[in-house]
Scaffold this active site. Structure first.
Site, PDB file in Angstrom:
ATOM      1  N   LYS A 212       9.677 -21.030  20.822  1.00 50.43           N
ATOM      2  CA  LYS A 212      10.607 -21.622  21.606  1.00 50.43           C
ATOM      3  C   LYS A 212      10.824 -20.501  22.878  1.00 50.43           C
ATOM      4  O   LYS A 212      11.497 -20.799  23.789  1.00 50.43           O
ATOM      5  CB  LYS A 212      11.825 -21.953  20.880  1.00 50.43           C
TER       6      LYS A 212
ATOM      7  N   THR B   1      11.933 -11.773  17.034  1.00 55.49           N
ATOM      8  CA  THR B   1      12.825 -10.769  17.066  1.00 55.49           C
ATOM      9  C   THR B   1      12.244  -9.363  17.080  1.00 55.49           C
ATOM     10  O   THR B   1      12.724  -8.551  17.845  1.00 55.49           O
ATOM     11  CB  THR B   1      13.531 -10.960  15.584  1.00 55.49           C
ATOM     12  N   CYS B   2      11.270  -9.007  16.253  1.00 58.31           N
ATOM     13  CA  CYS B   2      10.882  -7.768  16.216  1.00 58.31           C
ATOM     14  C   CYS B   2      10.321  -7.096  17.443  1.00 58.31           C
ATOM     15  O   CYS B   2      10.759  -6.212  17.677  1.00 58.31           O
ATOM     16  CB  CYS B   2       9.523  -7.668  15.236  1.00 58.31           C
TER      17      CYS B   2
ATOM     18  N   HIS C  98      -1.898  22.031   5.855  1.00 59.58           N
ATOM     19  CA  HIS C  98      -0.915  22.789   5.901  1.00 59.58           C
ATOM     20  C   HIS C  98      -0.649  23.218   7.298  1.00 59.58           C
ATOM     21  O   HIS C  98      -1.949  23.712   8.028  1.00 59.58           O
ATOM     22  CB  HIS C  98      -1.124  23.935   4.898  1.00 59.58           C
TER      23      HIS C  98
ATOM     24  N   ALA D  22       9.681  -6.797   9.278  1.00 63.11           N
ATOM     25  CA  ALA D  22       8.520  -7.365   9.947  1.00 63.11           C
ATOM     26  C   ALA D  22       7.018  -7.243   9.470  1.00 63.11           C
ATOM     27  O   ALA D  22       6.412  -8.129   9.453  1.00 63.11           O
ATOM     28  CB  ALA D  22       8.251  -6.850  11.504  1.00 63.11           C
TER      29      ALA D  22
ATOM     30  N   ALA E 120      26.981  -6.525  13.075  1.00 68.39           N
ATOM     31  CA  ALA E 120      25.387  -6.201  12.300  1.00 68.39           C
ATOM     32  C   ALA E 120      25.583  -6.444  10.669  1.00 68.39           C
ATOM     33  O   ALA E 120      25.383  -5.653   9.887  1.00 68.39           O
ATOM     34  CB  ALA E 120      24.951  -4.884  12.666  1.00 68.39           C
TER      35      ALA E 120
END
Lengths: 460, 324, 327, 431
Positions: free
Chosen positions: A35, A41-42, A436, A313, A263
């Site tokens: 749509k 969203t991701c 390392h 996601a 949120a």
């Protein structure tokens, strides 16, 4: 057959578009309904946009600390131009969504723009037209959950979707909800210059990631000047005539804000169920699926945030792939045991598998930890905030869970997830030579510690 | 008195004649079908030796046991074995007396006291000691006969068995069918002293030599020997006769002359018996011919039985290796 | 279960004695088995118990008395005949090869020969080439015979009793060096079925198949090997004919390694047969090393003890071979 | 009728014979048994005799001919008799020759696939390679002769390190485990399934998790197996009307702080019966039956880590209240792990109560060395006729399980009835 497809996918997010491409790769004729813009969203409103903000915040942080490494720089004028920040984000988003569209195109997925819904005759309805498909994959995604609090609809109360288009830096930002989204925005806007307060209903931030993560995160958040209010609910939001928002909490305190970010999680977007909303079996507010991603309607699959199995996601993509395989006649199950959780704050945090508390309940465990204080790369980088913690099953050394806080925790967690998926035990990890200096050495050291044979820790 | 004797000897004479005819005709058929390739392996015919077999077996009691030689068709027949089953055996048929697993050389029927012809020269002699040992221990009125040939008398087994039997006083009757040839080797080439009866002396047992072609004489000899053996222990009987047929079917008869064979043919035990019975007026020619014809029929039937019988199934090969 | 200790020789005597009491038809014959008590003393006081009628001294006439035993068996008795040294079987080979095992078959199943031939087998005694042989392979080549080589007093007794009751000619090979060895047996009567191998030691790494006096040697080797981390399974065949092939196959499938050990000489020995059976069975596909055999050298048994010992398999050779296989 | 003369089979191995010379010409008279011709085999020379008396009618082969055995070579008969033109197989032979008995041996297909050919590997290594689709050419050999051994292939079989560790620990042959991971990689769940399959043959269940047996679980388990296998046990179920007792208890509890449980009443009732009837207080000794004096009632208490049976000592001498307190304190101790050895030893009878779980009836396992265990079940509502009136009564089953070696059915039944009678007349319990 006119308008007939092997697979119809509703929703073009990271679950849906992956499902569409996979089904096409398997030889199916595929139609995808979206749509808005592909990427979901991701790409458009979640992972990617926030990461551009967090990266910007990281630049700011480094610039601020540059002088301590001998760089001569004047930071007195340091600040962000939010218009450019948004533009930069949009550019990234555009690149990615264009990329996804190109992928879909190259895979001959027919993309139809519009809101698609299921109809009782087993078809998909979109924009006045009916489409037939042998199998349908629902990937409608989610939308922010907005709590029913007085004043929540006031001007200046934003969701993560709308906050991303904000072209100014609010002086005071109150974030309701200390989850991943809340913490990531807090990190970004604190760096941009906002005074940020997080109001969290439970006793800790990002609760699902466990206490160990929180312990570190709390310090980091604090160091960034972010305030946190725990064990506290928001009772109301009032907007003064001056346009100032007053957040009233359950402990009867008030916090003034210029903007409020809600949120408090995301709920399934069930719009695409259409006529069959009452027919399909639900698991609470999510669509019930089995491990093959099948719903109670035999030829309908449901993936991603809609089924509530794991709102990530990358989990949605995995589910999409599996659903596509099964829609094309395969027989695969989704295994989400080793999907990592990442938190993009400064520093990052990432986890996979069980926390120590949970592991203890069912296993005879040993725990190994290694602090970045003792990691050469971290010291050289001046990024010693963090640790790697490994929880193993004592007898065979099976890795049950790993928690990491580190500048690149989200990158590092894949090694742990790989080990767990491949059933590589702490013995092999400890024996494997790691380059390392790297942050990854910390994982090896933690595994060795769990086995009681860490070289770079004092003998216990 | 004389009439009674005459009747008795007539009955006996016809019985002996019948046994000999059966043996002779049986073997002639075997010879014929062997030539036709319908009988496998080898056969050792005793044509000419029927008198010894008939007289010996007739002199025994039904319960007595007998070990035959590899040239043992006539011995088995005279001991009363079923000729149909025996013929079937030689044809290798499942109906055979040994289910087709023994053949010509291993005809046996425990029920008739025939504990088997033996393919190993002189092997029967120690075995006979064992049967006699069992009978003696069980105090049974049973004598075991061990047939053997002149060739076998040179085997160690002969001497070991003679020794054992005499040492333990076993009721064994050692019967030597002396046809003077061990295959092709004449007795005189392999024995310094060809009087086999003398070989009983060192073992402390009595011995007697009799004309094997005179089945009456053999009968009388065996009858009295049996009485002795059952009471006292072993005895050796030497029955002198002649093998008109070759050693086996591949015998070219190179070791003897046609004249020699013909001379023995002339005094073969069947003709001798016929002549004796006619001369003594014991029987008429018709009576004797009746036996001749009867036995021909019997043997023809036996052949037909054998021909009509099936071969064993291959599965049967594993049966009877072991007793349960 | 109450147990008692007994020597191998006495276990054999006990079996004979019990069976003679149980069955009137059982008797024993052989050279010097009566008042002399047998060359190895096995018959002991049997002659006093059962009399000279049932414990019968024979002339030195193996062909004669073995034949006699067969004849008696055919007539329904159950003779046990003792041949002093197994080497002497060859002088009555006809009876052992052509007569006893063949009669039943040749005669269409109408007779049976329930005879046991006991004889002292094997070397290690310094008796040299004509009194030390292990001739079992020759016997196993003769269908119709059963061949038993017991390794312990218990096996000896249980198997001999079964052999006496068996309706077939059974060759019972007693190992001279085992006669004085001791072991535990039940007080109560028992028998051991013919044809069943006995797993004397379970293990998972390597199967040793053996019999007779080599069993103890293999067990000792297995103990040593265990210390080196090699877990050896020792199968005592006990009966060589009929052979318990299933037990061998099962074990080899488990361990994937097989070694056959016997005292008899290598060429034409039973080991070859066992190895062939493994090789043409399902076990072949499980083999993880070549099949091996340890046997005496292909020479007549020498007199000198150093030489005699030298040709025989011993613990060290067994250990070395197993280690080589497991390398 | 003409009689055939044929090349005789004179010996078991003879296949053919040579005619050396005919002794008679065609048309010549012959007598049965008279020499007709001489033949030679590879072994001997011999004469073939005339099979009948008559004239030699024909000769199919002449001197020097090599003729297969059993072939007709001529005929003897009356002059002028008809004979076949050609030699043939002697009549009867053709008809009755034994059919060939040929053993058919099934051709065995090679079991191993071709890809293992040409590689030096042990049979076991090859077998595993085929089963696991491993290319032996890729497998580095470690055998002493440079051959690929089973262990070399095993190394190549994809298996997760965790699966390998578990398999090694549990002694599982990994070559026998089918992998469920990528390209049949053997995973932990596969090994666990194999273990489960070996433990319960025929059933494959994926094990979610394993928890080690606690020491107590082991001991309890061992004792239960022992009791279950040793004891010939019988269970009798008796139904008890608890209506009165429930009312009675309610009444008593009304003013009490420490409420009495139904279990307390049952323990007291049992103790009271045992005061006079000790027939069920027995144990089995080595050679004798031991009769106990003390009424020591074991009360089964379920704990997370197992089952423990603390003992109410001398219950017959204790009041209902004392019993109640003792049971409470014992189960509290049991749950906190504070039981002393003395607390759970010396029972002479046991009670197990599953009433709170709605159990209708069950067969408890006798707590050795006791002879009897009483199972207390749930109280259930039941419509019953009381004085011709339908009433709602509260009924409960007592399951009495006993060692039949020690206790007979009538003794057990009488004991149950006494307990029942007491419970149905609760006042009596206190008297």
């Amino acid at each position: 057959m006119k308008n007939g497809f092997d697979v119809a996918v509703i929703g073009g997010g990271p679950g849906g578009y992956v499902a569409a491409i996979k089904a096409s790769q398997l030889g199916g004729s595929v139609v995808l309904f979206e749509k808005d813009a592909v990427g979901g969203t991701c790409l458009n409103r979640g992972c990617i946009p926030t990461k551009t903000y967090v990266k910007t915040a990281e630049y700011i942080k480094h610039i601020k600390y540059a002088h301590s490494r001998g760089i001569r720089i004047d930071v007195s004028q340091l600040g962000v131009n939010m218009v450019d920040v948004v533009a930069n984000k949009n550019e990234v988003v555009k690149k990615l969504t264009t990329g996804v569209a190109g992928l879909l195109d190259s895979n001959q997925v027919k993309v139809i723009k519009g809101t698609a819904t299921l109809t009782n005759d087993g078809k998909v309805f979109c924009d006045g037209q009916s489409y037939e498909a042998k199998n349908i994959i629902l990937a409608g995604g989610s939308k922010p959950r907005v709590l029913d609090i007085p004043g929540i609809k006031s001007q200046g109360v934003l969701t993560s979707d709308t906050l991303l288009d904000l072209e100014e830096v609010p002086d005071r930002l109150v974030i309701i909800g200390g989850g991943v989204i809340g913490c990531e925005f807090a990190t970004a806007f604190a760096a941009f210059g906002s005074e940020v307060t997080i109001v969290e209903f439970t006793d800790q931030l990002v609760k699902p990631m466990g206490k160990d993560i929180y312990k570190y995160l709390r310090k980091a958040i604090k160091a960034q000047g972010i305030k946190t209010v725990l064990n506290t609910a928001v009772e109301s939001i009032e907007r003064s005539e001056a346009g100032i928002l007053v957040v009233k909490t359950s402990d009867q305190k008030t916090i003034a804000a210029d903007k409020v970010l809600v949120a408090t999680g995301r709920r399934a977007d069930l719009e695409c169920l259409g006529d069959r909303k009452n027919e399909i079996a639900m698991d609470g507010t999510f669509v019930l699926v089995d491990c093959e991603m099948r719903t109670s309607i035999p030829n309908v699959f449901c993936i991603g945030d809609m089924n509530g199995q794991m709102q990530l996601a990358h989990a949605a993509s995995k589910m999409g792939e599996t659903a596509a395989v099964n829609a094309m006649g395969g027989n695969e199950e989704v295994d989400l045991r080793h999907v990592a959780n990442c938190l993009y704050t400064l520093p990052e945090a990432a986890t996979v598998g069980l926390t120590e508390e949970d592991a203890k309940k069912e296993h005879d465990i040993a725990v190994g930890t290694f602090s970045l204080n003792a990691n050469g790369r971290a010291l050289a980088s001046g990024e010693t905030d963090g640790f790697v913690k490994v929880i193993i099953e004592k007898k065979y050394g099976e890795i049950l869970g790993v928690q990491i806080v580190a500048p690149v925790a989200a990158e590092m967690i894949s090694e742990a997830a790989l080990c767990m998926t491949m059933e590589i035990t702490a013995h092999e990890v400890a024996a494997m030579v790691h380059p390392h200096p790297t942050y990854c050495e910390a994982f090896m050291e933690a595994c060795a510690d769990a086995l009681g044979k860490c070289i770079h820790l004092p003998r216990k | 008195m004389k009439n009674e004797n005459n009747n008795k000897s007539k009955e006996l004479g016809l019985k002996l004649l019948k046994d000999m005819y059966l043996s002779r005709k049986f073997e002639e058929k075997v010879q014929h079908y062997f030539s036709l390739g319908m009988i496998h392996g080898t056969t050792h015919l005793s044509i000419g030796e029927e008198g010894a077999a008939a007289g010996t077996c007739e002199g025994l009691e039904p319960q007595d046991l007998m070990y035959a030689t590899h040239r043992g068709h006539s011995q088995a027949i005279c001991k009363g074995i079923d000729i149909n089953l025996m013929m079937a055996e030689i044809f290798g048929k499942v109906t055979g007396v040994c289910k087709g697993k023994g053949g010509s050389m291993h005809i046996a029927d425990k029920d008739k006291g025939v504990l088997g012809a033996n393919g190993i020269v002189a092997a029967a002699l120690p075995l006979a000691c064992g049967s006699a040992f069992a009978a003696k221990r069980r105090k049974q009125d049973v004598v075991t006969v061990a047939f053997f040939g002149d060739g076998a008398a040179n085997e160690g087994a002969f001497h070991e068995a003679m020794n054992l039997a005499s040492a333990w006083d076993l009721p064994v009757l050692f019967v030597c069918t002396n046809n003077t040839y061990a295959m092709s080797t004449h007795i005189s080439k392999v024995m310094k002293d060809t009087d086999i009866a003398k070989r009983a002396i060192p073992y402390g047992m009595p011995a007697e030599t009799v004309d094997g072609n005179d089945s009456f004489a053999v009968y009388e000899c065996i009858k009295s020997a049996r009485d002795y053996v059952v009471k006292n222990g072993p005895m050796l009987i030497v029955e002198n006769t002649y093998r008109i047929s070759g050693h086996s079917k591949s015998d070219g008869n190179l070791y003897r002359t046609k004249d020699e064979i013909n001379a023995w043919k002339a005094r073969n035990p069947i003709d001798k018996m016929r002549n004796d019975l006619l001369e003594a007026n014991t029987c008429t020619v018709d009576e004797l011919d009746a036996v001749d014809n009867e036995t021909t029929e019997l043997i023809d039937k036996a052949v037909q039985f054998a021909l009509d019988s099936p071969y064993p199934e291959l599965d049967d090969v594993y049966n009877d290796v072991y007793a349960l | 279960m109450p147990k008692k200790e007994i020597t191998y020789a006495n276990a054999i005597k006990e079996a004979i004695s019990e069976e003679m009491i149980r069955d009137e038809e059982v008797f024993m014959m052989g050279e010097d088995i009566g008042i002399y008590r047998g060359a190895f003393g096995v018959s002991g006081d049997l002659v006093e118990t059962f009399g000279e009628d049932r414990i019968i001294d024979t002339p030195i006439s193996e062909l004669g008395f073995v034949g006699c035993a067969i004849g008696a068996a055919v007539a329904g008795m159950r003779p046990i005949v003792e041949i002093m040294f197994s080497d002497f079987m060859t002088v009555c080979w006809d009876m052992i090869v052509n007569q006893a095992p063949k009669m039943r078959y040749m005669f269409g199943g109408k007779v049976s020969v329930p005879m046991v031939l006991r004889t002292a087998s094997g070397g290690g005694t310094g008796a040299a080439a004509q009194h030390s042989q292990s001739l079992e392979a020759m016997l196993c080549h003769v269908p119709g015979l059963k061949v038993i080589v017991p390794s312990t007093p218990r096996d000896a007794k249980g198997l001999l009793k079964s052999a006496i009751r068996d309706n077939n000619p059974v060759i019972f090979l007693e190992q001279k060096l085992l006669y004085r060895t001791k072991g535990m047996i039940e007080e109560e009567e028992f028998t051991i079925p013919i044809g069943e191998a006995d797993i004397k030691r379970e293990g998972k790494d390597c199967t040793i198949i053996t019999y007779g006096r080599m069993v103890q040697m293999c067990l000792a080797a297995a103990e040593s090997l265990e210390k080196e981390g090699i877990d050896v399974e020792v199968i005592d065949l006990r009966t060589l004919l009929p052979m318990d092939t299933e037990a061998i196959i099962k074990s080899v499938i488990k361990t994937r390694h097989a070694l056959v050990v016997h005292e008899a000489v290598k060429t034409g020995g039973i080991a070859g047969e066992i190895i062939a059976r493994i090789a043409d069975s399902e076990a072949f596909y499980y083999l993880d090393a070549p099949l091996k055999r340890l046997a005496s050298e292909d020479v007549p048994v020498p007199f000198c003890p150093v030489l005699e010992k030298g040709i025989l398999p011993d613990e060290a050779k067994i250990i070395a071979t197993v280690k080589e296989m497991m390398a | 009728m003409a009689v055939e003369v044929f090349m005789p089979k004179a010996g078991m191995d003879m296949q053919e014979g040579t005619i050396i010379q005919w002794l008679k010409n065609v048309g010549e008279n012959v007598e049965e048994g008279e020499g007709l011709l001489e033949i030679e085999t590879d072994k001997v020379t011999m004469e073939v005799e005339a099979p009948a008396t008559g004239v030699l009618l024909c000769r199919y082969f002449e001197d020097g001919a090599v003729v297969p055995v059993v072939t007709t070579i001529g005929y003897v008969g009356e002059p002028g008799e008809a004979v076949p033109d050609k030699p043939q197989l002697a009549g009867i032979v053709a008809k009755t020759a034994p059919s060939e008995m040929v053993e058919t041996v099934e051709k065995q297909k090679p079991v191993l696939a071709d890809e293992t050919n040409g590689v030096k590997a042990t049979p076991y290594a090859k077998k595993m390679a085929v089963a696991n689709a491993i290319d032996l050419n890729e497998v580095p050999p470690t055998g002493p002769a440079g051959e690929i051994k089973g262990r070399d292939v095993e190394r190549e079989i994809a298996k997760s390190p965790l699966a390998r560790r578990i398999a090694e620990d549990k002694g599982i042959d990994l070559s026998a485990v089918t992998g469920s991971g990528h390209q049949n990689k053997v995973m932990k769940s596969d090994v666990l399934a194999k273990i489960a399959e070996q433990e319960t043959p025929g059933v494959t269940a994926v094990v979610l998790n394993t928890t080690p047996l606690s020491g107590m679980q082991k001991v309890v388990g061992e004792r239960m197996v022992k009791a279950h296998t040793e004891i010939p046990c019988v269970t009798q179920n008796t139904k008890v009307d608890m209506t009165k007792l429930l009312a009675f208890r309610k009444q008593i509890n009304e003013n009490r702080e420490n409420k009495l449980t139904i279990n307390d009443f049952i323990v007291k009732a049992v103790a009271k019966v045992l005061l006079h009837d000790k027939k069920v207080l027995v144990s089995l000794g080595d050679k004798e039956i031991i009769h106990h004096q003390d009424v020591n009632i074991g009360i089964a208490v379920a704990l997370e880590e197992g089952l423990i049976v603390p003992v109410v000592k001398n219950a017959d001498k204790k009041s209902l209240e004392e019993i109640s307190e003792t049971v409470k304190s014992l189960s509290a101790k049991a749950k906190s792990g504070g039981l002393m050895v003395d607390d759970y030893q010396g029972s002479t009878i046991s009670i197990s109560n599953l009433g709170m779980f709605g159990v209708h009836s069950f067969t408890p396992i006798v707590n050795q060395p006791n002879a009897v265990i009483i199972g207390i079940c749930a109280i259930e509502e039941e419509l019953a006729l009381v004085d011709n009136q339908v009433e709602n009564r509260k009924k409960m089953m007592i399951s009495l399980t006993y060692d039949h070696r020690l206790v007979n059915g009538d003794v057990a039944a009488k004991f149950s009835l006494k307990v029942r009678d007491l419970l149905e007349n609760p006042m009596e319990i206190l008297l």
